[in-house]
Design a protein around this motif. Structure first.
Motif, PDB file in Angstrom:
ATOM      1  N   UNK A  45       0.832  -1.264   0.045  1.00 42.37           N
ATOM      2  CA  UNK A  45       0.195  -0.295  -0.394  1.00 42.37           C
ATOM      3  C   UNK A  45       0.164   1.452   0.095  1.00 42.37           C
ATOM      4  N   UNK A  46       0.665   2.074  -0.995  1.00 37.62           N
ATOM      5  CA  UNK A  46       0.708   3.576  -1.246  1.00 37.62           C
ATOM      6  C   UNK A  46       0.428   4.240  -0.700  1.00 37.62           C
ATOM      7  N   UNK A  47       1.332   6.039  -0.069  1.00 35.05           N
ATOM      8  CA  UNK A  47       0.421   6.703   0.436  1.00 35.05           C
ATOM      9  C   UNK A  47       0.633   7.948  -1.409  1.00 35.05           C
ATOM     10  N   UNK A  48      -1.247   7.873  -1.103  1.00 30.92           N
ATOM     11  CA  UNK A  48      -1.379   9.050  -2.295  1.00 30.92           C
ATOM     12  C   UNK A  48      -1.256  10.751  -1.921  1.00 30.92           C
ATOM     13  N   UNK A  49      -1.577  10.823  -0.609  1.00 28.20           N
ATOM     14  CA  UNK A  49      -2.270  12.010  -0.299  1.00 28.20           C
ATOM     15  C   UNK A  49      -2.226  11.818   1.383  1.00 28.20           C
ATOM     16  N   UNK A  50      -1.814  13.569   2.270  1.00 26.80           N
ATOM     17  CA  UNK A  50      -1.970  13.724   4.160  1.00 26.80           C
ATOM     18  C   UNK A  50      -2.575  14.946   4.005  1.00 26.80           C
ATOM     19  N   UNK A  51      -3.391  15.293   4.737  1.00 27.11           N
ATOM     20  CA  UNK A  51      -4.565  16.422   4.657  1.00 27.11           C
ATOM     21  C   UNK A  51      -4.153  16.535   6.620  1.00 27.11           C
ATOM     22  N   UNK A  59       0.151  17.111   1.573  1.00 27.21           N
ATOM     23  CA  UNK A  59       0.688  16.204   0.820  1.00 27.21           C
ATOM     24  C   UNK A  59       0.876  15.564   0.459  1.00 27.21           C
ATOM     25  N   UNK A  60       1.399  15.392  -0.880  1.00 28.70           N
ATOM     26  CA  UNK A  60       1.271  14.490  -1.855  1.00 28.70           C
ATOM     27  C   UNK A  60       2.539  13.940  -2.618  1.00 28.70           C
ATOM     28  N   UNK A  61       1.614  12.728  -3.154  1.00 32.90           N
ATOM     29  CA  UNK A  61       3.063  11.581  -3.266  1.00 32.90           C
ATOM     30  C   UNK A  61       3.456  11.970  -4.767  1.00 32.90           C
ATOM     31  N   UNK A  62       4.812  12.320  -5.137  1.00 33.41           N
ATOM     32  CA  UNK A  62       5.435  12.745  -6.429  1.00 33.41           C
ATOM     33  C   UNK A  62       4.506  12.388  -7.726  1.00 33.41           C
ATOM     34  N   UNK A  63       4.034  10.883  -7.588  1.00 31.70           N
ATOM     35  CA  UNK A  63       3.624  11.055  -9.100  1.00 31.70           C
ATOM     36  C   UNK A  63       1.609  11.757  -8.879  1.00 31.70           C
ATOM     37  N   UNK A  64       1.589  11.842  -8.176  1.00 35.30           N
ATOM     38  CA  UNK A  64      -0.098  12.299  -8.298  1.00 35.30           C
ATOM     39  C   UNK A  64       0.198  14.126  -7.962  1.00 35.30           C
ATOM     40  N   UNK A  65       0.903  14.458  -7.840  1.00 34.51           N
ATOM     41  CA  UNK A  65       1.446  16.039  -7.491  1.00 34.51           C
ATOM     42  C   UNK A  65       1.461  16.923  -8.570  1.00 34.51           C
TER      43      UNK A  65
END
Length: 118
Positions: A45-51, A59-65
């Motif tokens: 499981x990988x992090x996509x974004x947090x608030x 904060x966002x993963x570089x792949x979805x920024x």
């Protein structure tokens, strides 16, 4: 009872958009850092974004920024993920999470499938 219920997943063509929602209940939503994670078969499981809980910093993963936007409505106890310019590599099960670092508690939703066709 703690509940995190995701919705909004589905099938979309590359370049399209989806908006995921996560309805929370059973805990003090505004006190928790909220996040979206995703997972494909055979991978971690990988992090996509947090608030954050207070100031709403993100904060966002570089792949979805630049393509995804995470937001929260503390009055409605709901977390959102607006996903634009979707790519086939965004295909995954997306999970909502709630984390309270001081109390050491983490909650997960059941996940919602997002499939992006090329």
């Amino acid at each position: 009872e703690v509940q995190l219920v995701e919705s909004g997943g589905g099938l979309v063509q590359a370049g399209g958009s989806l908006r995921l929602s996560c309805a929370a209940a059973g805990f003090t939503f505004s006190n928790y850092v909220m996040g979206w994670y995703r997972q494909t078969p055979g991978t971690e499981r990988e992090l996509v974004a947090t608030i954050s809980s207070l100031c709403g910093s993100t904060d966002y993963a570089e792949s979805v920024q630049g393509r995804f936007t995470i937001s929260r409505d503390n009055d409605q106890n709901t977390l959102y993920l607006q996903m634009n310019s979707l790519k086939p590599e965004d295909t995954a099960v997306y999970y909502c999470s709630a984390i309270h670092f001081v109390l050491g508690r983490t909650y997960w939703g059941q996940g919602t499938q997002v499939t992006v066709s090329s």
